[in-house]
Motif scaffolding. Structure first.
Motif, PDB file in Angstrom:
ATOM      1  N   MET A  32      35.174  49.006  25.171  1.00  0.00           N
ATOM      2  CA  MET A  32      35.667  48.030  26.149  1.00  0.00           C
ATOM      3  C   MET A  32      36.978  48.511  26.774  1.00  0.00           C
ATOM      4  O   MET A  32      37.195  48.382  27.980  1.00  0.00           O
ATOM      5  N   ALA A  33      37.850  49.058  25.944  1.00  0.00           N
ATOM      6  CA  ALA A  33      39.119  49.583  26.448  1.00  0.00           C
ATOM      7  C   ALA A  33      38.879  50.739  27.417  1.00  0.00           C
ATOM      8  O   ALA A  33      39.502  50.813  28.490  1.00  0.00           O
ATOM      9  N   ASP A  34      37.973  51.651  27.043  1.00  0.00           N
ATOM     10  CA  ASP A  34      37.655  52.786  27.921  1.00  0.00           C
ATOM     11  C   ASP A  34      37.103  52.305  29.261  1.00  0.00           C
ATOM     12  O   ASP A  34      37.476  52.816  30.326  1.00  0.00           O
ATOM     13  N   ALA A  35      36.191  51.337  29.197  1.00  0.00           N
ATOM     14  CA  ALA A  35      35.575  50.839  30.424  1.00  0.00           C
ATOM     15  C   ALA A  35      36.589  50.131  31.309  1.00  0.00           C
ATOM     16  O   ALA A  35      36.563  50.267  32.546  1.00  0.00           O
ATOM     17  N   LEU A  36      37.501  49.384  30.696  1.00  0.00           N
ATOM     18  CA  LEU A  36      38.519  48.689  31.481  1.00  0.00           C
ATOM     19  C   LEU A  36      39.478  49.686  32.129  1.00  0.00           C
ATOM     20  O   LEU A  36      39.853  49.536  33.304  1.00  0.00           O
ATOM     21  N   ALA A  37      39.877  50.708  31.391  1.00  0.00           N
ATOM     22  CA  ALA A  37      40.761  51.735  31.955  1.00  0.00           C
ATOM     23  C   ALA A  37      40.074  52.444  33.117  1.00  0.00           C
ATOM     24  O   ALA A  37      40.700  52.703  34.159  1.00  0.00           O
ATOM     25  N   ALA A  38      38.783  52.734  32.982  1.00  0.00           N
ATOM     26  CA  ALA A  38      38.051  53.422  34.040  1.00  0.00           C
ATOM     27  C   ALA A  38      37.885  52.546  35.279  1.00  0.00           C
ATOM     28  O   ALA A  38      37.755  53.053  36.393  1.00  0.00           O
ATOM     29  N   ALA A  39      37.883  51.240  35.079  1.00  0.00           N
ATOM     30  CA  ALA A  39      37.690  50.306  36.196  1.00  0.00           C
ATOM     31  C   ALA A  39      39.005  49.852  36.823  1.00  0.00           C
ATOM     32  O   ALA A  39      39.012  48.900  37.604  1.00  0.00           O
ATOM     33  N   GLU A  40      40.117  50.527  36.499  1.00  0.00           N
ATOM     34  CA  GLU A  40      41.430  50.072  36.979  1.00  0.00           C
ATOM     35  C   GLU A  40      41.455  49.851  38.484  1.00  0.00           C
ATOM     36  O   GLU A  40      41.950  48.825  38.968  1.00  0.00           O
ATOM     37  N   ALA A  41      40.944  50.788  39.258  1.00  0.00           N
ATOM     38  CA  ALA A  41      40.986  50.664  40.714  1.00  0.00           C
ATOM     39  C   ALA A  41      40.215  49.429  41.178  1.00  0.00           C
ATOM     40  O   ALA A  41      40.674  48.682  42.058  1.00  0.00           O
ATOM     41  N   ASP A  42      39.041  49.188  40.579  1.00  0.00           N
ATOM     42  CA  ASP A  42      38.246  48.015  40.954  1.00  0.00           C
ATOM     43  C   ASP A  42      38.960  46.720  40.571  1.00  0.00           C
ATOM     44  O   ASP A  42      38.957  45.748  41.339  1.00  0.00           O
ATOM     45  N   VAL A  43      39.574  46.719  39.405  1.00  0.00           N
ATOM     46  CA  VAL A  43      40.284  45.522  38.957  1.00  0.00           C
ATOM     47  C   VAL A  43      41.485  45.230  39.858  1.00  0.00           C
ATOM     48  O   VAL A  43      41.721  44.077  40.253  1.00  0.00           O
ATOM     49  N   LEU A  44      42.236  46.264  40.199  1.00  0.00           N
ATOM     50  CA  LEU A  44      43.403  46.063  41.070  1.00  0.00           C
ATOM     51  C   LEU A  44      42.990  45.586  42.450  1.00  0.00           C
ATOM     52  O   LEU A  44      43.661  44.733  43.056  1.00  0.00           O
ATOM     53  N   ALA A  45      41.902  46.113  42.972  1.00  0.00           N
ATOM     54  CA  ALA A  45      41.431  45.682  44.286  1.00  0.00           C
ATOM     55  C   ALA A  45      41.007  44.215  44.245  1.00  0.00           C
ATOM     56  O   ALA A  45      41.321  43.429  45.157  1.00  0.00           O
ATOM     57  N   ALA A  46      40.290  43.840  43.195  1.00  0.00           N
ATOM     58  CA  ALA A  46      39.873  42.446  43.048  1.00  0.00           C
ATOM     59  C   ALA A  46      41.084  41.531  42.896  1.00  0.00           C
ATOM     60  O   ALA A  46      41.147  40.446  43.488  1.00  0.00           O
ATOM     61  N   ASN A  47      42.048  41.976  42.125  1.00  0.00           N
ATOM     62  CA  ASN A  47      43.248  41.179  41.912  1.00  0.00           C
ATOM     63  C   ASN A  47      44.053  41.012  43.193  1.00  0.00           C
ATOM     64  O   ASN A  47      44.610  39.939  43.459  1.00  0.00           O
ATOM     65  N   ALA A  48      44.095  42.053  44.005  1.00  0.00           N
ATOM     66  CA  ALA A  48      44.812  41.965  45.286  1.00  0.00           C
ATOM     67  C   ALA A  48      44.214  40.870  46.159  1.00  0.00           C
ATOM     68  O   ALA A  48      44.937  40.147  46.868  1.00  0.00           O
ATOM     69  N   THR A  49      42.900  40.725  46.116  1.00  0.00           N
ATOM     70  CA  THR A  49      42.241  39.663  46.874  1.00  0.00           C
ATOM     71  C   THR A  49      42.679  38.291  46.375  1.00  0.00           C
ATOM     72  O   THR A  49      42.999  37.393  47.161  1.00  0.00           O
ATOM     73  N   ASP A  50      42.720  38.123  45.056  1.00  0.00           N
ATOM     74  CA  ASP A  50      43.142  36.839  44.477  1.00  0.00           C
ATOM     75  C   ASP A  50      44.603  36.537  44.798  1.00  0.00           C
ATOM     76  O   ASP A  50      44.954  35.405  45.146  1.00  0.00           O
ATOM     77  N   VAL A  51      45.465  37.539  44.661  1.00  0.00           N
ATOM     78  CA  VAL A  51      46.894  37.332  44.908  1.00  0.00           C
ATOM     79  C   VAL A  51      47.140  36.972  46.370  1.00  0.00           C
ATOM     80  O   VAL A  51      47.921  36.058  46.677  1.00  0.00           O
ATOM     81  N   ALA A  52      46.480  37.665  47.270  1.00  0.00           N
ATOM     82  CA  ALA A  52      46.651  37.378  48.698  1.00  0.00           C
ATOM     83  C   ALA A  52      46.229  35.945  49.017  1.00  0.00           C
ATOM     84  O   ALA A  52      46.907  35.231  49.768  1.00  0.00           O
ATOM     85  N   ALA A  53      45.119  35.507  48.442  1.00  0.00           N
ATOM     86  CA  ALA A  53      44.652  34.145  48.678  1.00  0.00           C
ATOM     87  C   ALA A  53      45.626  33.120  48.105  1.00  0.00           C
ATOM     88  O   ALA A  53      45.894  32.083  48.724  1.00  0.00           O
ATOM     89  N   ALA A  54      46.173  33.421  46.917  1.00  0.00           N
ATOM     90  CA  ALA A  54      47.121  32.504  46.298  1.00  0.00           C
ATOM     91  C   ALA A  54      48.399  32.381  47.122  1.00  0.00           C
ATOM     92  O   ALA A  54      48.928  31.280  47.330  1.00  0.00           O
ATOM     93  N   GLU A  55      48.904  33.507  47.600  1.00  0.00           N
ATOM     94  CA  GLU A  55      50.121  33.481  48.421  1.00  0.00           C
ATOM     95  C   GLU A  55      49.877  32.747  49.730  1.00  0.00           C
ATOM     96  O   GLU A  55      50.739  31.982  50.200  1.00  0.00           O
ATOM     97  N   GLN A  56      48.716  32.966  50.311  1.00  0.00           N
ATOM     98  CA  GLN A  56      48.394  32.289  51.570  1.00  0.00           C
ATOM     99  C   GLN A  56      48.286  30.780  51.366  1.00  0.00           C
ATOM    100  O   GLN A  56      48.612  29.993  52.260  1.00  0.00           O
ATOM    101  N   ALA A  57      47.859  30.380  50.186  1.00  0.00           N
ATOM    102  CA  ALA A  57      47.716  28.956  49.890  1.00  0.00           C
ATOM    103  C   ALA A  57      49.040  28.308  49.489  1.00  0.00           C
ATOM    104  O   ALA A  57      49.081  27.111  49.214  1.00  0.00           O
ATOM    105  N   GLY A  58      50.116  29.100  49.427  1.00  0.00           N
ATOM    106  CA  GLY A  58      51.422  28.558  49.073  1.00  0.00           C
ATOM    107  C   GLY A  58      51.597  28.310  47.587  1.00  0.00           C
ATOM    108  O   GLY A  58      52.405  27.467  47.176  1.00  0.00           O
ATOM    109  N   THR A  59      50.882  29.047  46.758  1.00  0.00           N
ATOM    110  CA  THR A  59      50.995  28.903  45.300  1.00  0.00           C
ATOM    111  C   THR A  59      52.402  29.259  44.836  1.00  0.00           C
ATOM    112  O   THR A  59      53.023  30.184  45.364  1.00  0.00           O
ATOM    113  N   ALA A  60      52.896  28.531  43.875  1.00  0.00           N
ATOM    114  CA  ALA A  60      54.244  28.773  43.357  1.00  0.00           C
ATOM    115  C   ALA A  60      54.384  30.206  42.869  1.00  0.00           C
ATOM    116  O   ALA A  60      53.443  30.790  42.321  1.00  0.00           O
TER     117      ALA A  60
END
Length: 413
Positions: A32-60
């Motif tokens: 699981m650790a190996d797979a998560l490390a290998a997926a870092e780029a995908d995870v960061l890209a997905a997270n960027a989408t969530d963060v952008a939406a949260a900031e746009q919504a005025g989240t604290a």
């Protein structure tokens, strides 16, 4: 799958996990650790989408900080899984044992809980931590993250399930539960399919689960954490702990929310403390005595002392003595983590004995109240209840026990 199908699949997976060897579970954690490390780029890209939406919504800002991932936080998630693999397996541990006069051997043995449902807010690192802890302790897990972290949680869960499949374990041991509020209600009503629910988030979420669930709940709690600067405190020690507990990561539950300063040390300590806090961008909400010292201090309200700010805001009050400090904590504390800075053994011993909290610290920062810092590898959350689990919940806290009696034909008289 709908939720019921997911829960049934988790129940099936939990039965196999309950008897899995430590070697199998540790291999899965590393995969699981190996797979998560290998997926870092995908995870960061997905997270960027969530963060952008949260900031746009005025989240604290404090909630956005909890949501945001970066390479170092992903590395921490990966390391947490590997640390879990290095820890002893709690399943099968004998908690206590004895022999009856008739020769029957009695053992109380740790066993998995079964299917654990976790309902949590915007912290995608919880996805990896919870999955790893549940797997190592022999439990299947149903992860119900908030919609604000959906893309991040999906990417993390996909990687974790790939790791499980790589070592031949049922991927349904780790599942992400998605959908609207009706799905959360289904989880809370799934008695018999879900063995325990753990809410992790703000006071509103925790209260809703505790009061609305038909499934047994392990209650985590909010962190209205106090720092008491005693009359016999070393000022440098107090300043260092104050800054670390408030500033290092203010958006988490073990950060400092209120500082109580003994009247005898206040005239010399408070001016220095206010200056240091200002240097770190902390807004002080003070009682009348504190507010009189500096015009930038915001007069404190009852609400300031009651809840979590989870930001660079700190409530400060002067107390007459240790009795007053303890009374303040009894009134406002959430039972999470309470700290005293003092060189007086008598004051320290009294504080430890009288404070009713999951963690009590003497001359140390409340930021240590964390599963990783205490050697658990990671944590499910910090429980402020008094049943079964209290404090950071690691592997042992995710087990129950059963009694095993071994005889050779004895019968009760």
């Amino acid at each position: 799958m709908d939720f019921t199908a997911q829960a049934r699949a988790a129940k099936d997976a939990s039965r196999a996990l309950a008897t899995a060897t430590r070697a199998t579970k540790d291999a899965a954690l590393h995969a699981m650790a190996d797979a998560l490390a290998a997926a870092e780029a995908d995870v960061l890209a997905a997270n960027a989408t969530d963060v952008a939406a949260a900031e746009q919504a005025g989240t604290a800002a404090s909630l956005v900080d909890r949501l945001r991932l970066d390479p170092s936080r992903i590395a921490g998630m990966v390391d947490g899984l590997r640390q879990l693999a290095a820890l002893p397996d709690p399943v099968g541990d004998v908690v206590r044992g004895w022999s009856r006069p008739d020769g029957v051997q009695v053992r109380q043995v740790r066993v998995p809980l079964g299917v654990v449902g976790i309902i949590y807010e915007a912290r995608p690192n919880v996805t990896a931590d919870a999955a790893g802890i549940c797997l190592k302790s022999g439990n299947a897990v149903l992860l119900r993250g908030s919609s604000s972290a959906l893309h991040s949680n999906t990417a993390v869960t996909t990687a974790l399930r790939a790791g499980l499949e790589r070592v031949g374990l049922d991927a349904d041991a780790v599942q992400l539960v998605t959908g609207g509020r009706e799905v959360t209600k289904e989880m809370m009503a799934a008695r018999g399919l879900v063995d325990v629910l753990i809410p992790r988030g703000g006071a509103g979420l925790i209260e809703a689960v505790v009061t609305g669930s038909q499934v047994p709940v392990i209650e985590t709690g909010t962190g209205n954490c106090h720092l008491v600067v005693d009359a016999d405190a070393d000022p440098e020690t107090a300043l260092g702990i104050m800054v670390n507990a408030k500033v290092q990561r203010p958006s988490v539950c073990n950060s400092l929310e209120t500082m109580l300063v003994h009247r005898d040390i206040a005239p010399t300590f408070l001016p220095r403390a206010l200056a240091v806090l200002a240097e770190h961008g902390v807004t002080v909400h003070g009682d009348p005595e504190v507010a009189a010292l500096e015009e930038t201090v915001v007069p404190a309200t009852e609400d300031d002392f009651t809840g979590e700010a989870l930001s660079l805001d700190l409530s400060v009050a002067v107390v007459d003595d240790l009795d007053a400090a303890l009374a303040h904590i009894r009134r406002y504390g959430s039972g999470h983590s309470e700290t005293i800075v003092t060189e007086s053994r008598r004051a320290a011993d009294r504080f430890v004995a009288e404070v009713d909290a999951a963690a009590v610290l003497v001359n140390a920062s409340s930021r240590f109240v964390d599963g990783g810092e205490l050697g658990f590898g990671a944590e499910i959350g910090i429980s402020t209840q008094k049943l079964h689990a209290r404090g950071p919940m690691g592997l042992a806290e995710m087990t129950s026990t059963k009694f095993v009696l071994l005889g050779d034909g004895q019968v009760r008289a």
